[in-house]
Design a protein around this motif. Structure first.
Motif, mmCIF file in Angstrom:
data_model
loop_
_atom_site.group_PDB
_atom_site.id
_atom_site.type_symbol
_atom_site.label_atom_id
_atom_site.label_comp_id
_atom_site.label_asym_id
_atom_site.label_seq_id
_atom_site.Cartn_x
_atom_site.Cartn_y
_atom_site.Cartn_z
ATOM 1 N N LEU A 9 0.788 -1.493 0.021
ATOM 2 C CA LEU A 9 0.118 0.125 0.066
ATOM 3 C C LEU A 9 1.030 1.254 -0.027
ATOM 4 O O LEU A 9 0.212 2.388 0.043
ATOM 5 C CB LEU A 9 -1.003 0.150 1.374
ATOM 6 C CG LEU A 9 -1.987 -1.163 1.142
ATOM 7 C CD1 LEU A 9 -2.610 -0.967 2.659
ATOM 8 C CD2 LEU A 9 -2.979 -1.151 0.040
ATOM 9 N N LEU A 11 3.229 2.088 2.256
ATOM 10 C CA LEU A 11 3.183 2.301 3.678
ATOM 11 C C LEU A 11 4.531 1.621 4.306
ATOM 12 O O LEU A 11 4.403 1.269 5.574
ATOM 13 C CB LEU A 11 2.083 2.078 4.335
ATOM 14 C CG LEU A 11 0.565 2.744 3.658
ATOM 15 C CD1 LEU A 11 -0.542 2.272 4.635
ATOM 16 C CD2 LEU A 11 0.792 4.161 3.931
ATOM 17 N N GLU A 61 -4.270 10.078 4.825
ATOM 18 C CA GLU A 61 -4.121 9.251 3.796
ATOM 19 C C GLU A 61 -3.836 7.765 4.313
ATOM 20 O O GLU A 61 -4.238 6.760 3.300
ATOM 21 C CB GLU A 61 -2.800 9.842 3.199
ATOM 22 C CG GLU A 61 -2.769 10.997 2.470
ATOM 23 C CD GLU A 61 -1.329 11.694 2.000
ATOM 24 O OE1 GLU A 61 -0.555 11.018 2.106
ATOM 25 O OE2 GLU A 61 -1.690 12.563 1.364
ATOM 26 N N GLN A 64 -7.196 5.959 4.671
ATOM 27 C CA GLN A 64 -7.818 6.163 3.340
ATOM 28 C C GLN A 64 -7.472 4.594 2.602
ATOM 29 O O GLN A 64 -8.166 3.968 1.937
ATOM 30 C CB GLN A 64 -7.696 7.425 2.389
ATOM 31 C CG GLN A 64 -8.425 7.060 1.145
ATOM 32 C CD GLN A 64 -8.222 8.496 0.165
ATOM 33 O OE1 GLN A 64 -7.163 9.320 0.511
ATOM 34 N NE2 GLN A 64 -9.271 8.901 -0.320
ATOM 35 N N LYS A 65 -6.074 4.774 2.727
ATOM 36 C CA LYS A 65 -5.371 3.230 1.818
ATOM 37 C C LYS A 65 -5.816 2.044 2.604
ATOM 38 O O LYS A 65 -6.079 1.012 2.030
ATOM 39 C CB LYS A 65 -4.077 3.690 1.877
ATOM 40 C CG LYS A 65 -3.513 4.652 1.085
ATOM 41 C CD LYS A 65 -2.096 4.688 1.068
ATOM 42 C CE LYS A 65 -1.490 5.764 0.044
ATOM 43 N NZ LYS A 65 0.078 5.985 -0.064
ATOM 44 N N HIS A 68 -9.190 1.142 1.636
ATOM 45 C CA HIS A 68 -9.778 0.543 0.255
ATOM 46 C C HIS A 68 -9.277 -0.905 0.362
ATOM 47 O O HIS A 68 -9.816 -1.539 -0.451
ATOM 48 C CB HIS A 68 -8.858 1.297 -0.649
ATOM 49 C CG HIS A 68 -9.354 2.576 -0.819
ATOM 50 N ND1 HIS A 68 -10.432 3.038 -1.054
ATOM 51 C CD2 HIS A 68 -8.546 3.843 -1.213
ATOM 52 C CE1 HIS A 68 -10.776 4.443 -1.460
ATOM 53 N NE2 HIS A 68 -9.493 4.828 -1.570
ATOM 54 N N GLU A 69 -8.362 -1.150 1.196
ATOM 55 C CA GLU A 69 -7.872 -2.685 1.377
ATOM 56 C C GLU A 69 -8.910 -3.536 2.228
ATOM 57 O O GLU A 69 -8.836 -4.721 1.906
ATOM 58 C CB GLU A 69 -6.591 -2.833 1.515
ATOM 59 C CG GLU A 69 -5.643 -4.234 1.688
ATOM 60 C CD GLU A 69 -5.603 -4.581 0.072
ATOM 61 O OE1 GLU A 69 -5.570 -5.759 -0.030
ATOM 62 O OE2 GLU A 69 -5.533 -3.568 -0.906
#
Length: 250
Positions: A9, A11, A61, A64-65, A68-69
């Motif tokens: 992701l 990260l 952020e 949010q990531k 999505h996963e």
């Protein structure tokens, strides 16, 4: 696993903690490091996640990531996590476990008890205390819950450690002391752990030991408190497994 997904992701530099409860201890695994200038922290326990950091945009952020996963629901500002209540004041936060403590009072039928102002008598003599045997499982259940309460209550760490030494063969005197701890907690239910946001990064600590206090084993108990700036971040009380010959050695 979340740990495997973080690099995918984008990260990779996210600092994250896994909280795994093993034998009443919390293991912290810190696989990634990051500069102190910009950092985001992800704290994960089973299905509960905290995302925090020094930059609100980057925190958004990250959330949010992850959203999505994984199937996630944002609950806004942190207010409750693993039995710990979080309240805010202008310069930081307060942590307490009053709800957890009240649930414990109801469980042991001690919601309406007289409070005491100290958790332990000065001359308690618990090591030599003789009394009628009590149910070890019930005694252990209460002490283990008190151990979890010490996560935000450094003031009862020593006495809970003392009570835990009798879990294998408790008697009525030991149970009476455990009830005294509960009565003390009842009177200090609103005591909170303060965390100040603007504090120095100077690390310092205090320690003490009671040489040969245990008249049965002659082993000593050590206690310490570690501060990061004005914030108390770690504390412990533990009976040692050796006998020392002097207070200086202790």
């Amino acid at each position: 696993m979340v740990s495997n997904k973080l690099p995918e992701l984008g990260l990779r530099d996210l600092v994250y903690f896994y909280f795994i409860l093993v034998s009443n201890a919390v293991d912290l695994i810190l696989p990634y490091s990051l500069s102190m200038m910009q950092k985001e922290l992800l704290l994960l326990y089973v299905g509960d996640i905290i995302v925090t950091g020094s930059n609100s945009r980057q925190i958004g952020e990250v959330a949010q990531k992850l959203g999505h996963e994984f199937a996630m629901k944002g609950l806004g500002s942190l207010s409750y996590f693993l039995g710990i209540e979080v309240s805010y004041f202008p310069r930081g936060i307060h942590l307490n476990k009053s709800k957890y403590a009240n649930d414990l009072f109801r469980k042991v039928d001690m919601t309406n008890v007289k409070i005491v102002h100290t958790p332990l008598a000065q001359k308690h003599g618990l090591q030599e205390a003789a009394g009628k045997a009590v149910d070890p499982s019930a005694y252990k259940s209460i002490v283990e819950r008190l151990q979890y309460l010490t996560l935000t209550r450094a003031d009862i760490t020593h006495v809970v450690n003392l009570a835990s030494q009798f879990m294998q063969n408790p008697n009525s005197m030991h149970l009476q002391e455990v009830k005294r701890i509960l009565r003390y907690v009842k009177g200090t239910i609103n005591h909170r752990l303060r965390i100040i946001s603007q504090s120095s990064f100077r690390l310092h600590g205090f320690s003490n030991a009671d040489w040969t206090r245990c008249t049965v084993t002659r082993r000593y108990t050590t206690g310490y408190g570690i501060y990061l700036g004005a914030n108390c971040v770690s504390w412990s009380s533990r009976k040692q497994n050796i006998v020392v010959r002097s207070s200086a050695e202790a």
